[in-house]
Design an enzyme around this catalytic site. Structure first.
Site, PDB file in Angstrom:
ATOM      1  N   ALA A 195       3.734 -19.304 -10.269  1.00  7.20           N
ATOM      2  CA  ALA A 195       3.074 -17.992 -10.351  1.00  7.20           C
ATOM      3  C   ALA A 195       2.914 -17.318  -8.995  1.00  7.20           C
ATOM      4  CB  ALA A 195       1.703 -18.149 -11.008  1.00  7.20           C
ATOM      5  N   ASN A 196       3.425 -17.941  -7.932  1.00  8.06           N
ATOM      6  CA  ASN A 196       3.231 -17.317  -6.614  1.00  8.06           C
ATOM      7  C   ASN A 196       4.275 -16.266  -6.289  1.00  8.06           C
ATOM      8  OD1 ASN A 196       4.659 -20.050  -6.356  1.00  8.06           O
ATOM      9  ND2 ASN A 196       5.367 -18.955  -4.552  1.00  8.06           N
TER      10      ASN A 196
ATOM     11  N   GLY B 148       7.872 -13.663  -7.896  1.00  2.00           N
ATOM     12  CA  GLY B 148       8.778 -13.220  -8.949  1.00  2.00           C
ATOM     13  C   GLY B 148       8.101 -12.948 -10.287  1.00  2.00           C
ATOM     14  N   ILE B 149       8.783 -13.379 -11.329  1.00  2.38           N
ATOM     15  CA  ILE B 149       8.333 -13.098 -12.690  1.00  2.38           C
ATOM     16  C   ILE B 149       7.006 -13.803 -12.992  1.00  2.38           C
ATOM     17  CG2 ILE B 149       8.967 -13.624 -15.091  1.00  2.38           C
ATOM     18  CD1 ILE B 149      11.946 -13.102 -13.695  1.00  2.38           C
ATOM     19  N   GLY B 150       6.825 -14.986 -12.448  1.00  4.04           N
ATOM     20  CA  GLY B 150       5.579 -15.718 -12.679  1.00  4.04           C
ATOM     21  C   GLY B 150       4.380 -14.974 -12.119  1.00  4.04           C
TER      22      GLY B 150
ATOM     23  N   TYR C 279      22.576 -25.785 -14.007  1.00  6.14           N
ATOM     24  CA  TYR C 279      21.563 -24.763 -14.301  1.00  6.14           C
ATOM     25  C   TYR C 279      21.606 -24.413 -15.798  1.00  6.14           C
ATOM     26  CZ  TYR C 279      18.894 -20.373 -14.133  1.00  6.14           C
ATOM     27  OH  TYR C 279      17.966 -19.375 -14.353  1.00  6.14           O
TER      28      TYR C 279
HETATM   29  N1  LIG Z   1      15.355 -13.459 -11.849  1.00  5.46           N
HETATM   30  C1  LIG Z   1      16.292 -13.526 -12.787  1.00  5.46           C
HETATM   31  O1  LIG Z   1      17.212 -12.689 -12.846  1.00  5.46           O
HETATM   32  C2  LIG Z   1      16.249 -14.622 -13.811  1.00  5.46           C
HETATM   33  C3  LIG Z   1      17.240 -14.630 -14.803  1.00  5.46           C
HETATM   34  C4  LIG Z   1      17.185 -15.593 -15.798  1.00  5.46           C
HETATM   35  C5  LIG Z   1      16.150 -16.528 -15.807  1.00  5.46           C
HETATM   36  N2  LIG Z   1      15.217 -16.528 -14.816  1.00  5.46           N
HETATM   37  C6  LIG Z   1      14.148 -17.534 -14.876  1.00  5.46           C
HETATM   38  O2  LIG Z   1      12.911 -16.935 -14.591  1.00  5.46           O
HETATM   39  C7  LIG Z   1      12.013 -17.931 -14.070  1.00  5.46           C
HETATM   40  C8  LIG Z   1      11.267 -17.375 -12.850  1.00  5.46           C
HETATM   41  O3  LIG Z   1      12.211 -17.154 -11.820  1.00  5.46           O
HETATM   42  P1  LIG Z   1      12.118 -15.919 -10.798  1.00  5.46           P
HETATM   43  O4  LIG Z   1      13.317 -15.090 -11.025  1.00  5.46           O
HETATM   44  O5  LIG Z   1      10.779 -15.317 -10.842  1.00  5.46           O
HETATM   45  O6  LIG Z   1      12.368 -16.706  -9.417  1.00  5.46           O
HETATM   46  P2  LIG Z   1      11.405 -17.031  -8.168  1.00  5.46           P
HETATM   47  O7  LIG Z   1      10.829 -15.785  -7.596  1.00  5.46           O
HETATM   48  O8  LIG Z   1      12.245 -17.887  -7.280  1.00  5.46           O
HETATM   49  O9  LIG Z   1      10.240 -17.874  -8.807  1.00  5.46           O
HETATM   50  C9  LIG Z   1      10.395 -19.224  -9.146  1.00  5.46           C
HETATM   51  C10 LIG Z   1       9.060 -19.888  -9.053  1.00  5.46           C
HETATM   52  O10 LIG Z   1       9.226 -21.282  -9.405  1.00  5.46           O
HETATM   53  C11 LIG Z   1       8.578 -22.049  -8.429  1.00  5.46           C
HETATM   54  N3  LIG Z   1       9.086 -23.419  -8.314  1.00  5.46           N
HETATM   55  C12 LIG Z   1      10.317 -23.821  -7.912  1.00  5.46           C
HETATM   56  N4  LIG Z   1      10.371 -25.169  -7.882  1.00  5.46           N
HETATM   57  C13 LIG Z   1       9.156 -25.616  -8.263  1.00  5.46           C
HETATM   58  C14 LIG Z   1       8.580 -26.891  -8.412  1.00  5.46           C
HETATM   59  N5  LIG Z   1       9.257 -28.012  -8.110  1.00  5.46           N
HETATM   60  N6  LIG Z   1       7.303 -26.994  -8.847  1.00  5.46           N
HETATM   61  C15 LIG Z   1       6.579 -25.879  -9.114  1.00  5.46           C
HETATM   62  N7  LIG Z   1       7.062 -24.640  -8.969  1.00  5.46           N
HETATM   63  C16 LIG Z   1       8.337 -24.510  -8.558  1.00  5.46           C
HETATM   64  C17 LIG Z   1       8.780 -21.273  -7.133  1.00  5.46           C
HETATM   65  O11 LIG Z   1       7.908 -21.736  -6.130  1.00  5.46           O
HETATM   66  P3  LIG Z   1       8.236 -21.519  -4.558  1.00  5.46           P
HETATM   67  O12 LIG Z   1       7.909 -20.098  -4.240  1.00  5.46           O
HETATM   68  O13 LIG Z   1       7.338 -22.511  -3.899  1.00  5.46           O
HETATM   69  O14 LIG Z   1       9.700 -21.825  -4.355  1.00  5.46           O
HETATM   70  C18 LIG Z   1       8.481 -19.874  -7.620  1.00  5.46           C
HETATM   71  O15 LIG Z   1       7.090 -19.675  -7.683  1.00  5.46           O
HETATM   72  C19 LIG Z   1      12.872 -19.164 -13.784  1.00  5.46           C
HETATM   73  O16 LIG Z   1      12.672 -20.119 -14.811  1.00  5.46           O
HETATM   74  C20 LIG Z   1      14.287 -18.637 -13.843  1.00  5.46           C
HETATM   75  O17 LIG Z   1      15.223 -19.618 -14.244  1.00  5.46           O
HETATM   76  C21 LIG Z   1      15.243 -15.588 -13.823  1.00  5.46           C
END
Ligand SMILES: NC(=O)c1ccc[n+]([C@@H]2O[C@H](COP(=O)([O-])OP(=O)(O)OC[C@H]3O[C@@H](n4cnc5c(N)ncnc54)[C@H](OP(=O)(O)O)[C@@H]3O)[C@@H](O)[C@H]2O)c1
Length: 315
Positions: A22-23, A25-27, A181
């Site tokens: 949650a820190n 992106g989408i979270g 992935y």
């Molecule tokens: N963005 C897209 O276009 C897209 C497309 C399809 C699916 N998704 C999915 O959407 C979800 C959110 O991704 P996002 O796009 O928002 O990317 P993001 O900004 O990189 O966010 C990912 C989050 O997951 C956390 N994380 C990674 N490894 C972890 C671990 N070992 N334990 C706990 N937290 C962890 C990261 O923490 P840190 O900041 O510490 O690294 C960050 O808070 C993911 O499941 C991704 O597969 C995204």
């Protein structure tokens, strides 16, 4: 969700939510918008510094929000257990579990427990977390939901029930980062499918659904280049982010819809209407993500690998 903005989210007062990753992106947007609508939100993040910074930012953006940080590293089952214990001490019930955290196309690596990193973080860590939080979800008022954030890229990798070592197929030598992935995101959908079947069989009011953000600007696409330096693919991804991606606020709408919209059916897969962008709608998914036999085998393997058993949800 009838519109294209988070303003359509129903009132969440009195409800509690956990959002993993949650820190950023989408979270982050998911947590912020749930808090804006009155939910008490726990930010489950692996970095204490980034988690605390997100709490400060969220409180500044939503004055009066109830929000806390608790540490969770999905790449370490001991941390998952510590998180669940800490959450259980602080809260009697959990209404919304948003399994959002993820990593994408990283170079080969293993979690603390020896699982290939993408399957370990994206699926096995969340499988363990969900099982450990199940007593709190069962203690919630009817309407509790689990949202597993998958991806349209689940099409890149399927789970083969005959794989002897599901957690590290082919090992380092046979590793293909995009296929890995895809497998982890297929696992998110199969987990949702099997969870839904078990909740229905048990007569439970808890709903498990899946969502994907389409193509949204976030840190996800830069994860690999942080580890190994910029590559052609990472430069291409950065260009794609700049030109094609929708804002993170739009990317979070399918998750928010899956978590809060009335009438969402168990095992639904919610994504942007036009695949990579658009208002939340039912999304296409590969047929293999609905296969009962594979779902059951993945479940059994996940219980064995994580040591977390869903005794309250027998087959
Ligand atoms: N963005 C897209 O276009 C897209 C497309 C399809 C699916 N998704 C999915 O959407 C979800 C959110 O991704 P996002 O796009 O928002 O990317 P993001 O900004 O990189 O966010 C990912 C989050 O997951 C956390 N994380 C990674 N490894 C972890 C671990 N070992 N334990 C706990 N937290 C962890 C990261 O923490 P840190 O900041 O510490 O690294 C960050 O808070 C993911 O499941 C991704 O597969 C995204």
């Amino acid at each position: 969700m009838p519109g294209r903005s988070a303003t359509h989210i129903p009132d969440q007062s009195g409800r509690s939510a956990v959002v993993t990753g949650a820190n950023s992106g989408i979270g982050y947007v998911t947590a912020r918008e749930l808090a804006r609508r009155g939910a008490s939100v726990t930010l489950a993040c692996r970095s204490a510094a980034r988690g605390r910074a997100a709490v400060i930012r969220l409180r500044a953006e939503v004055p009066g929000a109830w929000v806390e940080f608790l540490p969770l590293d999905l790449a370490d089952l001991a941390s998952v257990r510590e998180f669940a214990a800490a959450y259980g001490q602080r809260h009697t019930a959990l209404d919304l579990l948003i399994n959002n955290a993820g990593v994408m196309a990283l170079p080969y690596g293993r979690t603390a427990d020896g699982f290939e990193t993408q399957l370990g973080v994206n699926h096995l860590g969340h499988f363990a977390l969900t099982g450990l939080l199940l007593p709190r979800l069962r203690a919630a008022a009817p309407g509790a939901r689990i949202v597993n954030v998958s991806s349209g890229f689940h099409v890149l990798g399927r789970i083969d029930p005959d794989d002897a070592d599901l957690a590290d197929v082919g090992g380092e030598h046979g590793y293909r980062r995009w296929i890995a992935y895809g497998r982890s995101k297929t696992a998110n959908l199969l987990f949702t499918h099997e969870l839904s079947r078990r909740f229905t069989a048990a007569g439970s009011p808890i709903i498990a659904v899946a969502a994907h953000p389409g193509y949204a600007s976030s840190n996800l696409h830069s994860g690999a280049s942080k580890l190994e330096g910029p590559t052609f693919i990472s430069r291409l991804a950065a260009l794609g982010d700049a030109v094609l991606a929708q804002p993170t606020s739009s990317g979070a709408l399918p998750t928010l819809h899956a978590a809060t919209a009335p009438g969402v059916r168990p095992d639904a897969f919610i994504g942007p209407r036009f695949g990579w962008r658009g208002a939340p709608a039912r999304s296409w998914r590969a047929g293999w993500t609905l296969d009962d036999t594979t779902g059951e085998l993945l479940w059994a393997a996940s219980e064995r690998l994580t040591g977390v058993s869903y005794a309250a949800l027998p087959r």
